[in-house]
Enzyme design. Structure first.
Site, PDB file in Angstrom:
ATOM      1  N   GLU A  16       0.829  -1.215   0.000  1.00 27.06           N
ATOM      2  CA  GLU A  16       0.000   0.000   0.000  1.00 27.06           C
ATOM      3  C   GLU A  16       0.858   1.259   0.000  1.00 27.06           C
ATOM      4  O   GLU A  16       0.379   2.355  -0.254  1.00 27.06           O
ATOM      5  CB  GLU A  16      -0.962  -0.018   1.204  1.00 27.06           C
ATOM      6  CG  GLU A  16      -0.318   0.066   2.586  1.00 27.06           C
ATOM      7  CD  GLU A  16       0.238  -1.267   3.112  1.00 27.06           C
ATOM      8  OE1 GLU A  16       0.396  -2.206   2.300  1.00 27.06           O
ATOM      9  OE2 GLU A  16       0.535  -1.348   4.319  1.00 27.06           O
ATOM     10  N   ARG A  17       2.176   1.081   0.286  1.00 26.50           N
ATOM     11  CA  ARG A  17       3.034   2.278   0.320  1.00 26.50           C
ATOM     12  C   ARG A  17       3.556   2.637  -1.063  1.00 26.50           C
ATOM     13  O   ARG A  17       3.957   3.767  -1.302  1.00 26.50           O
ATOM     14  CB  ARG A  17       4.218   2.016   1.245  1.00 26.50           C
ATOM     15  CG  ARG A  17       3.778   1.487   2.602  1.00 26.50           C
ATOM     16  CD  ARG A  17       4.876   1.608   3.560  1.00 26.50           C
ATOM     17  NE  ARG A  17       5.116   0.385   4.295  1.00 26.50           N
ATOM     18  CZ  ARG A  17       5.937   0.311   5.302  1.00 26.50           C
ATOM     19  NH1 ARG A  17       6.600   1.369   5.693  1.00 26.50           N
ATOM     20  NH2 ARG A  17       6.124  -0.818   5.934  1.00 26.50           N
TER      21      ARG A  17
ATOM     22  N   SER B  46       7.944  -8.771   5.796  1.00 22.17           N
ATOM     23  CA  SER B  46       8.564  -8.940   7.113  1.00 22.17           C
ATOM     24  C   SER B  46       8.141 -10.261   7.778  1.00 22.17           C
ATOM     25  O   SER B  46       7.144 -10.874   7.381  1.00 22.17           O
ATOM     26  CB  SER B  46       8.141  -7.774   8.009  1.00 22.17           C
ATOM     27  OG  SER B  46       6.750  -7.861   8.215  1.00 22.17           O
TER      28      SER B  46
ATOM     29  N   CYS C  43      16.391  -6.889   1.283  1.00 26.33           N
ATOM     30  CA  CYS C  43      16.451  -8.093   2.128  1.00 26.33           C
ATOM     31  C   CYS C  43      17.792  -8.769   1.977  1.00 26.33           C
ATOM     32  O   CYS C  43      18.159  -9.603   2.794  1.00 26.33           O
ATOM     33  CB  CYS C  43      15.334  -9.055   1.767  1.00 26.33           C
ATOM     34  SG  CYS C  43      15.560  -9.756   0.142  1.00 26.33           S
TER      35      CYS C  43
ATOM     36  N   GLU D 177      16.608  -7.151  12.485  1.00 22.73           N
ATOM     37  CA  GLU D 177      16.880  -6.640  11.130  1.00 22.73           C
ATOM     38  C   GLU D 177      16.703  -5.121  11.186  1.00 22.73           C
ATOM     39  O   GLU D 177      15.621  -4.641  11.556  1.00 22.73           O
ATOM     40  CB  GLU D 177      15.876  -7.254  10.149  1.00 22.73           C
ATOM     41  CG  GLU D 177      16.063  -6.771   8.719  1.00 22.73           C
ATOM     42  CD  GLU D 177      14.989  -7.298   7.759  1.00 22.73           C
ATOM     43  OE1 GLU D 177      13.812  -7.430   8.161  1.00 22.73           O
ATOM     44  OE2 GLU D 177      15.338  -7.541   6.593  1.00 22.73           O
TER      45      GLU D 177
HETATM   46  P1  NAD Z   1       5.660  -5.768   5.524  1.00 24.83           P
HETATM   47  O1  NAD Z   1       5.588  -7.142   6.094  1.00 24.83           O
HETATM   48  O2  NAD Z   1       5.379  -4.631   6.410  1.00 24.83           O
HETATM   49  O3  NAD Z   1       4.626  -5.649   4.303  1.00 24.83           O
HETATM   50  C1  NAD Z   1       4.564  -6.645   3.285  1.00 24.83           C
HETATM   51  C2  NAD Z   1       3.104  -6.847   2.889  1.00 24.83           C
HETATM   52  O4  NAD Z   1       2.391  -7.430   3.978  1.00 24.83           O
HETATM   53  C3  NAD Z   1       2.403  -5.561   2.510  1.00 24.83           C
HETATM   54  O5  NAD Z   1       1.637  -5.803   1.355  1.00 24.83           O
HETATM   55  C4  NAD Z   1       1.547  -5.237   3.742  1.00 24.83           C
HETATM   56  O6  NAD Z   1       0.324  -4.640   3.393  1.00 24.83           O
HETATM   57  C5  NAD Z   1       1.314  -6.583   4.385  1.00 24.83           C
HETATM   58  N1  NAD Z   1       1.368  -6.544   5.845  1.00 24.83           N
HETATM   59  C6  NAD Z   1       2.159  -5.770   6.630  1.00 24.83           C
HETATM   60  N2  NAD Z   1       2.008  -6.082   7.924  1.00 24.83           N
HETATM   61  C7  NAD Z   1       1.099  -7.053   7.989  1.00 24.83           C
HETATM   62  C8  NAD Z   1       0.533  -7.810   9.051  1.00 24.83           C
HETATM   63  N3  NAD Z   1       0.890  -7.615  10.315  1.00 24.83           N
HETATM   64  N4  NAD Z   1      -0.375  -8.756   8.740  1.00 24.83           N
HETATM   65  C9  NAD Z   1      -0.720  -8.980   7.477  1.00 24.83           C
HETATM   66  N5  NAD Z   1      -0.204  -8.303   6.422  1.00 24.83           N
HETATM   67  C10 NAD Z   1       0.694  -7.356   6.666  1.00 24.83           C
HETATM   68  O7  NAD Z   1       7.083  -5.639   4.834  1.00 24.83           O
HETATM   69  P2  NAD Z   1       7.725  -4.324   4.211  1.00 24.83           P
HETATM   70  O8  NAD Z   1       8.069  -3.383   5.307  1.00 24.83           O
HETATM   71  O9  NAD Z   1       6.884  -3.840   3.086  1.00 24.83           O
HETATM   72  O10 NAD Z   1       9.059  -4.936   3.563  1.00 24.83           O
HETATM   73  C11 NAD Z   1      10.270  -5.047   4.263  1.00 24.83           C
HETATM   74  C12 NAD Z   1      10.489  -6.457   4.752  1.00 24.83           C
HETATM   75  O11 NAD Z   1      10.422  -7.366   3.657  1.00 24.83           O
HETATM   76  C13 NAD Z   1      11.880  -6.649   5.355  1.00 24.83           C
HETATM   77  O12 NAD Z   1      11.767  -7.458   6.498  1.00 24.83           O
HETATM   78  C14 NAD Z   1      12.642  -7.365   4.256  1.00 24.83           C
HETATM   79  O13 NAD Z   1      13.725  -8.164   4.690  1.00 24.83           O
HETATM   80  C15 NAD Z   1      11.563  -8.218   3.675  1.00 24.83           C
HETATM   81  N6  NAD Z   1      11.880  -8.627   2.308  1.00 24.83           N
HETATM   82  C16 NAD Z   1      12.222  -9.925   2.114  1.00 24.83           C
HETATM   83  C17 NAD Z   1      12.573 -10.349   0.851  1.00 24.83           C
HETATM   84  C18 NAD Z   1      12.955 -11.778   0.599  1.00 24.83           C
HETATM   85  O14 NAD Z   1      12.922 -12.190  -0.560  1.00 24.83           O
HETATM   86  N7  NAD Z   1      13.304 -12.537   1.626  1.00 24.83           N
HETATM   87  C19 NAD Z   1      12.582  -9.440  -0.222  1.00 24.83           C
HETATM   88  C20 NAD Z   1      12.212  -8.114   0.030  1.00 24.83           C
HETATM   89  C21 NAD Z   1      11.863  -7.718   1.308  1.00 24.83           C
END
Ligand code: NAD
Length: 514
Positions: free
Chosen positions: A192-193, A242, A297, A397
């Site tokens: 959403e961001r 995350s 990540c 992290e």
């Molecule tokens: P985030 O988990 O906050 O958001 C990811 C998605 O999940 C979004 O679409 C969001 O709307 C949804 N979301 C967020 N919190 C939620 C919750 N509590 N319950 C259900 N849905 C939820 O992640 P972010 O801040 O957008 O991205 C950063 C994170 O992603 C870091 O931890 C990074 O390491 C990880 N990441 C991992 C990889 C990989 O391939 N391992 C790649 C890119 C990013």
């Protein structure tokens, strides 16, 4: 104020929602648009559209799916002209730049880095053009008299993708192109961001002639995620983000009988051996720790200096000071802003926790002053040394431009440190000794390993193979495993007997086929 549309049944539509979120530019915190929290009715309409489109899409010939859909057209309009200077070259370059500009505006990373984000996603799309060989089944003729067995690899139905903010092009492109080219229809929920880039990709898909309903896009947060986890028509979920979200989605989706692949957080260690090429190692560490403001990540956020290599730390600090912190669209910018004021505050508090717990702050990026962008979410490159595994800045992290430094007496100690860390996404070793590199790659319990390669994100003919606390599920994104994730196997055993070989009576015992 521009508003983000939904993409439902082949149309870009305005949401009726009463709940909207602001999209701020991370370099200024000015609101540049708004994104709706899709209503229940809109989410149902999107998934119903996917369900209706599934039958005809899954029966569309595999060559058509490969040639006529977005996959090839995206590649021909964007990637191939990029190399071959066809008449589309200017158009494709403009479109690629449009995507990158959108990424920089909403996400903050530098334009050059944003172009890399688009390019790495398109490489996955390009690989999807090999679907005719990737989806081949297996056959074994004559398993017994007149009997043959063969398998089909078939689509599974409606699939869904939930994406993070940090790679607005690449990660959605790990998801819907692979799911769709396998014959599934797809429901996408971008972060959403940063919803803008996925919407541009959807426009490209529509222009390429993808049938209505093959891709639908909804926006939202937890309610949209739970909707995806619970809706019975959705058979598989790809999640990247995350750990709290990923673990929740894995558990809730699996409980509802869905396949889930969940790529999550990381703490990636770079091990510096005293025999490494010093100049390369320092440059690679600085680039991989601070590039994209550490919001990758696979960022190399933790360095372990082994033995005498610790003497290189002052040079590492000097090199890090040379990076220019600026808005991502400014010429020469190396480090852009963090995604939000909350992310900035969190990163700064983790830096402070390191100081409070006894680490040495060798470079402090807090209070960095970016002229003209005083309201942006900037943190400059920061280096903490003397970090211990018990410290909060090591355990969490950080996801910001912060490099934490530990020391080890020898390689075994470094490997043991890494294997005791719960994450297993990526790691790198810097050495000129083949035996050291081989020992490391065999003994370190991490899914993606670089030998003198700081960010070893595999190209799409392989798969993204993070492990342990960085992954839930059993088949990874893209590559052969991505195709497995988005397909199911049907095994057919058939017998064609000559007329003179008719059974003389009922066979009531278990067939042994011997
Ligand atoms: P985030 O988990 O906050 O958001 C990811 C998605 O999940 C979004 O679409 C969001 O709307 C949804 N979301 C967020 N919190 C939620 C919750 N509590 N319950 C259900 N849905 C939820 O992640 P972010 O801040 O957008 O991205 C950063 C994170 O992603 C870091 O931890 C990074 O390491 C990880 N990441 C991992 C990889 C990989 O391939 N391992 C790649 C890119 C990013």
């Amino acid at each position: 104020m521009p508003t983000t549309k939904l993409f439902i049944d082949g149309k870009f539509v305005d949401s009726n929602s009463s709940e909207w979120l602001d999209i701020p530019n991370p370099a200024t915190n000015e609101v540049i648009g708004r994104v709706p929290i899709a209503t229940q009715g809109e989410m149902l309409a999107a998934v119903d559209s996917c369900s209706r489109a599934f039958h005809s899409w899954s029966e569309t010939s595999i060559l058509s799916r490969q040639q006529d859909n977005i996959v090839r057209k995206t590649v021909t309009s964007l990637l191939i002209p990029f190399f071959f200077f066809s008449h589309n070259f200017v158009f494709s370059l403009i479109f690629q730049k449009e995507l990158a500009k959108m990424i920089t505006l909403e996400q903050g990373k530098t334009l050059a880095d944003a172009e890399g984000d688009v390019f790495r996603g398109l490489q996955v799309v390009e690989h999807a053009c090999s679907i005719t060989s990737l989806m081949l089944g297996e056959t074994l003729p004559s398993i017994t008299r007149d009997m043959d067995t063969y398998t089909y690899r078939l689509p599974i139905g409606v699939c869904a993708g939930i994406a993070p903010f940090n790679f607005p092009a690449m990660i959605p492109l790990w998801m819907f192109p692979i799911g769709m080219v396998c014959g599934n229809t797809y429901l996408m929920k971008p972060s959403e961001r940063v919803p803008g880039c996925t919407m541009l990709l959807a426009k490209l898909l529509q222009d390429a002639g993808a049938p209505d309903g093959t891709l639908n896009i909804i926006h939202g947060q937890h309610a949209a995620v739970n909707f995806i986890c619970d809706h019975p028509a959705i058979k598989a979920i790809s999640f990247v983000g995350s750990n709290p979200a990923g673990e929740h989605i894995y558990e809730r989706g699996s409980k509802n009988g869905k396949r889930v692949q969940s790529n999550m957080g990381a703490k990636n260690h770079g091990v510096v051996m005293p025999d490494a090429n010093k100049e390369n190692t320092i440059n690679q560490l600085v680039g991989a720790a601070f590039g994209a403001a550490g919001q990758r990540c696979m960022a190399l956020s933790t360095a372990i200096f082994v033995g005498e290599s610790r003497q290189w730390v002052p040079e590492l600090v000097e090199r890090s000071k040379s990076l220019r912190v600026n808005a991502g669209d400014q010429p020469g910018a190396d480090v852009g802003p963090l995604i939000s004021p909350q992310a900035k505050a969190r990163v700064e508090s983790l830096i402070q926790s390191g100081v409070d717990e006894g680490a040495n702050i060798l470079l402090d990026g807090r209070n960095v002053n970016v002229k003209g962008y005083e309201s942006g979410n900037f943190v400059g490159p920061t280096i903490l040394s003397g970090v211990k595994p018990s410290m909060k800045c090591y355990k969490e992290e950080i996801f910001g431009p912060v490099l934490v430094i530990l020391e080890a007496e020898n390689l075994d100690e470094a490997i043991s440190l890494i294997n005791n860390n719960p994450y297993g996404n990526g790691t790198a070793i810097f050495t000129t000794n083949g035996a050291t590199a081989r020992k490391y790659t065999h003994e370190v319990d991490v899914g993606q390993i670089g030998v003198n390669v700081p960010i070893p994100v595999p190209l799409p003919m392989f798969s993204f193979t993070g492990s342990r606390g960085s992954f839930r599920g059993d088949t990874n994104f893209y590559g052969k495993q991505g195709i497995q994730f988005y397909t199911q196997i049907k095994t057919v055993t058939s017998q064609w007997k000559a007329e003179d070989a008719t059974l003389s009576g009922p066979a009531v015992t278990m067939p042994t086929m011997g």
